[in-house]
Motif scaffolding. Structure first.
Motif, mmCIF file in Angstrom:
data_model
loop_
_atom_site.group_PDB
_atom_site.id
_atom_site.type_symbol
_atom_site.label_atom_id
_atom_site.label_comp_id
_atom_site.label_asym_id
_atom_site.label_seq_id
_atom_site.Cartn_x
_atom_site.Cartn_y
_atom_site.Cartn_z
ATOM 1 N N GLN A 11 0.855 -1.210 0.000
ATOM 2 C CA GLN A 11 0.000 0.000 0.000
ATOM 3 C C GLN A 11 0.878 1.242 0.000
ATOM 4 O OE1 GLN A 11 -3.134 0.127 2.965
ATOM 5 N NE2 GLN A 11 -3.538 2.292 2.611
ATOM 6 N N HIS A 12 1.887 1.262 0.865
ATOM 7 C CA HIS A 12 2.903 2.323 0.805
ATOM 8 C C HIS A 12 4.149 1.730 0.156
ATOM 9 C CE1 HIS A 12 1.030 5.077 4.110
ATOM 10 N NE2 HIS A 12 0.353 5.062 2.976
ATOM 11 N N TYR A 13 4.656 2.434 -0.844
ATOM 12 C CA TYR A 13 5.723 1.858 -1.665
ATOM 13 C C TYR A 13 6.899 2.795 -1.863
ATOM 14 C CZ TYR A 13 2.587 4.531 -4.595
ATOM 15 O OH TYR A 13 1.773 5.526 -5.059
ATOM 16 N N ASP A 14 6.721 4.106 -1.668
ATOM 17 C CA ASP A 14 7.877 5.007 -1.788
ATOM 18 C C ASP A 14 8.918 4.600 -0.743
ATOM 19 O OD1 ASP A 14 6.516 6.423 -3.682
ATOM 20 O OD2 ASP A 14 6.219 8.233 -2.478
ATOM 21 N N ASN A 71 -6.485 0.141 4.745
ATOM 22 C CA ASN A 71 -7.063 -0.819 3.795
ATOM 23 C C ASN A 71 -6.347 -2.170 3.891
ATOM 24 O OD1 ASN A 71 -8.892 1.063 2.960
ATOM 25 N ND2 ASN A 71 -7.736 1.694 1.145
ATOM 26 N N ARG A 100 0.337 11.760 -0.373
ATOM 27 C CA ARG A 100 -1.039 12.165 -0.727
ATOM 28 C C ARG A 100 -1.136 13.688 -0.791
ATOM 29 N NH1 ARG A 100 -6.224 10.781 -0.475
ATOM 30 N NH2 ARG A 100 -5.947 8.701 0.312
ATOM 31 N N ASN A 154 0.857 15.192 -3.710
ATOM 32 C CA ASN A 154 0.154 15.024 -4.993
ATOM 33 C C ASN A 154 -0.968 16.039 -5.141
ATOM 34 O OD1 ASN A 154 1.799 12.856 -5.307
ATOM 35 N ND2 ASN A 154 0.226 11.290 -4.943
HETATM 36 C C1 UD1 Z 1 -3.128 5.382 4.712
HETATM 37 C C2 UD1 Z 1 -4.233 4.878 5.632
HETATM 38 C C3 UD1 Z 1 -4.271 5.703 6.909
HETATM 39 C C4 UD1 Z 1 -2.891 5.841 7.534
HETATM 40 C C5 UD1 Z 1 -1.924 6.377 6.486
HETATM 41 C C6 UD1 Z 1 -0.528 6.531 7.030
HETATM 42 C C7 UD1 Z 1 -6.156 3.843 4.494
HETATM 43 C C8 UD1 Z 1 -7.546 4.033 4.044
HETATM 44 N N1 UD1 Z 1 -5.544 4.941 4.998
HETATM 45 O O1 UD1 Z 1 -3.508 6.671 4.233
HETATM 46 O O2 UD1 Z 1 -5.155 5.073 7.830
HETATM 47 O O3 UD1 Z 1 -2.950 6.741 8.635
HETATM 48 O O4 UD1 Z 1 -1.902 5.473 5.380
HETATM 49 O O5 UD1 Z 1 0.276 7.254 6.117
HETATM 50 O O6 UD1 Z 1 -5.627 2.761 4.404
HETATM 51 N N2 UD1 Z 1 1.280 7.433 -2.114
HETATM 52 C C9 UD1 Z 1 2.538 7.533 -2.700
HETATM 53 N N3 UD1 Z 1 3.547 6.757 -2.226
HETATM 54 C C10 UD1 Z 1 3.391 5.924 -1.178
HETATM 55 C C11 UD1 Z 1 2.112 5.815 -0.592
HETATM 56 C C12 UD1 Z 1 1.070 6.579 -1.053
HETATM 57 O O7 UD1 Z 1 2.747 8.301 -3.638
HETATM 58 O O8 UD1 Z 1 4.357 5.265 -0.785
HETATM 59 C C13 UD1 Z 1 0.178 8.299 -2.589
HETATM 60 C C14 UD1 Z 1 -0.629 7.692 -3.671
HETATM 61 O O9 UD1 Z 1 -0.894 8.685 -4.600
HETATM 62 C C15 UD1 Z 1 -1.933 7.307 -2.985
HETATM 63 C C16 UD1 Z 1 -2.023 8.321 -1.856
HETATM 64 O O10 UD1 Z 1 -0.665 8.624 -1.518
HETATM 65 O O11 UD1 Z 1 -3.006 7.333 -3.835
HETATM 66 C C17 UD1 Z 1 -2.710 7.818 -0.666
HETATM 67 O O12 UD1 Z 1 -2.193 6.586 -0.210
HETATM 68 P P1 UD1 Z 1 -3.158 5.521 0.515
HETATM 69 O O13 UD1 Z 1 -2.382 4.336 0.885
HETATM 70 O O14 UD1 Z 1 -4.397 5.337 -0.244
HETATM 71 O O15 UD1 Z 1 -3.648 6.265 1.837
HETATM 72 P P2 UD1 Z 1 -2.902 7.219 2.847
HETATM 73 O O16 UD1 Z 1 -3.447 8.573 2.666
HETATM 74 O O17 UD1 Z 1 -1.432 7.047 2.861
#
Ligand code: UD1
Length: 356
Positions: A37-40, A97, A236, A239
């Motif tokens: 889910q987090h990849y950076d 998620n 997030r 972006n």
């Molecule tokens: C998620 C969790 C939140 C947690 C947070 C910690 C859900 C619904 N939300 O939110 O509960 O507090 O992580 O940070 O699971 N993105 C990148 N690189 C990354 C990760 C994310 O560019 O390594 C960008 C992407 O554009 C992505 C957006 O961040 O669409 C959001 O990432 P996402 O994992 O959907 O949710 P977070 O806002 O990080």
């Protein structure tokens, strides 16, 4: 030896895993799955390295997407792994998620699920995290609660029998790493600030990032504070600012920096005049470190932090944020909350006894 399988995917889960992995080391064969889910690197790799975490056994690499796409893609990958690994227990953490996907897949395969950080409620179903928490709790067999408040929430929802009050694994992580922070972090030098001479801010909640008016109000408030604001920028938020052409140079008092590692963030929080955030974990960390917090939301799951003014809920009103920042720090001692730093050992012991 019984087999535990942990599912993590987002930054705060790597922190929560760190003390749990140590506690499991001697008690379980422990398989770790990273959903991606987090990849950076700044959101994932630096945490695995900084927290000396074992390398994940599986990396699903799901990346970003809508909630349905992201969750479904995790579920497909996780089902395959669980069928192959056949663990005795699946462990999920918090409210992301990745938590939801892991809990659902395991429950449907009739594998017992342990939810760490169970029972938290914001009572705001507009938050995706609230939906994730409620469902994860519902399908879990072991509900490990960090606070009495969480126990009460589960009791009210009819889940008392599965609930265990163990304390907070994030406090375990903090106490484990606190002795290292000053020695191993040069963040204050790197960003050019001195202890007590700056604020630190983080913003990533959907309600604050995806509403440009809210985000702008927050940034204007931070810009009006009486000391510079160090602002590690969540992807997030970065972006959204790019999409809306919000030039970071417009806010002269804010120093936007890349997301920082765990030890650096602890140093920033302990050295700041105050912390301003919409994160759950950071409200709690700053409470434990003794730095007053201003929460850029109107509710919190971590209600204990509100005692005696150590945390203030101000929402996104510019004047309310500035006024809260200017208030003198509380002069009342904090109560000890969130356990004694051994939540992870308690979790491991309960699981060992109950699974044998
Ligand atoms: C998620 C969790 C939140 C947690 C947070 C910690 C859900 C619904 N939300 O939110 O509960 O507090 O992580 O940070 O699971 N993105 C990148 N690189 C990354 C990760 C994310 O560019 O390594 C960008 C992407 O554009 C992505 C957006 O961040 O669409 C959001 O990432 P996402 O994992 O959907 O949710 P977070 O806002 O990080």
């Amino acid at each position: 030896m019984k087999k535990a399988l942990t599912i993590v995917g987002a930054r705060p889960q790597f922190v929560k895993l760190s003390p749990v992995a140590r506690a499991f080391e001697v008690r379980f064969a422990h398989v770790i799955v990273h959903t991606g889910q987090h990849y950076d690197d700044a959101m994932s790799k630096v945490f695995f390295e900084g927290l000396s975490l074992p390398r994940p056994d599986y990396q699903l690499g799901v990346g970003s997407g809508t909630h349905a796409v992201q969750t479904a893609s995790m579920m497909t990958g996780l089902e395959r792994i669980l069928l192959k690994e056949k663990p005795d227990i699946v462990v999920v953490y918090g409210d992301t998620n990745s938590t939801l996907a892991g809990a659902l897949v395991a429950a449907k395969l009739n594998i017992p699920v342990a939810h760490i950080e169970a029972g938290l409620r914001s009572f705001n179903r507009d938050m995706p995290e609230e939906i994730n928490r409620i469902i994860a709790d519902r399908v879990s067999h072991f509900l490990f609660c960090p606070t009495e408040t969480a126990m009460d929430n589960l009791s009210r929802e009819g889940m008392k029998d599965a609930a265990h009050l163990v304390g907070d694994v994030m406090l375990d992580a903090l106490l484990l790493h606190q002795p290292l922070i000053e020695r191993h972090s040069s963040v204050l030098n790197r960003v050019g600030v001195q202890r007590g001479g700056f604020y630190v801010a983080t913003v990533h909640r959907v309600s604050n990032t995806d509403d440009v008016q809210s985000l702008t109000a927050i940034l204007e408030a931070l810009d009006a504070l009486d000391a510079s604001v160090i602002f590690p920028l969540h992807p997030r938020t970065r972006n959204i600012m790019a999409v809306h052409k919000m030039d970071p140079g417009r806010w002269k008092n804010i120093r936007f920096v890349e997301p920082v590692g765990y030890l650096d963030m602890l140093v920033l929080q302990s050295g700041a005049k105050k912390v301003l955030t919409d994160s759950g974990g950071i409200q709690k960390e700053s409470y434990c470190l003794g730095t007053p917090c201003i929460t850029l939301r109107t509710e919190t799951e971590w209600v204990e932090t509100l005692q005696n003014g150590w945390n203030k809920l101000v929402g996104v009103d510019k004047k309310a944020i500035v006024d809260a920042a200017m208030m003198p720090p509380p002069n009342v001692l904090r109560k000890k909350e969130y356990g004694d730093g051994h939540a992870s050992d308690m979790i491991a012991d309960i699981l060992m006894n109950r699974l044998s």
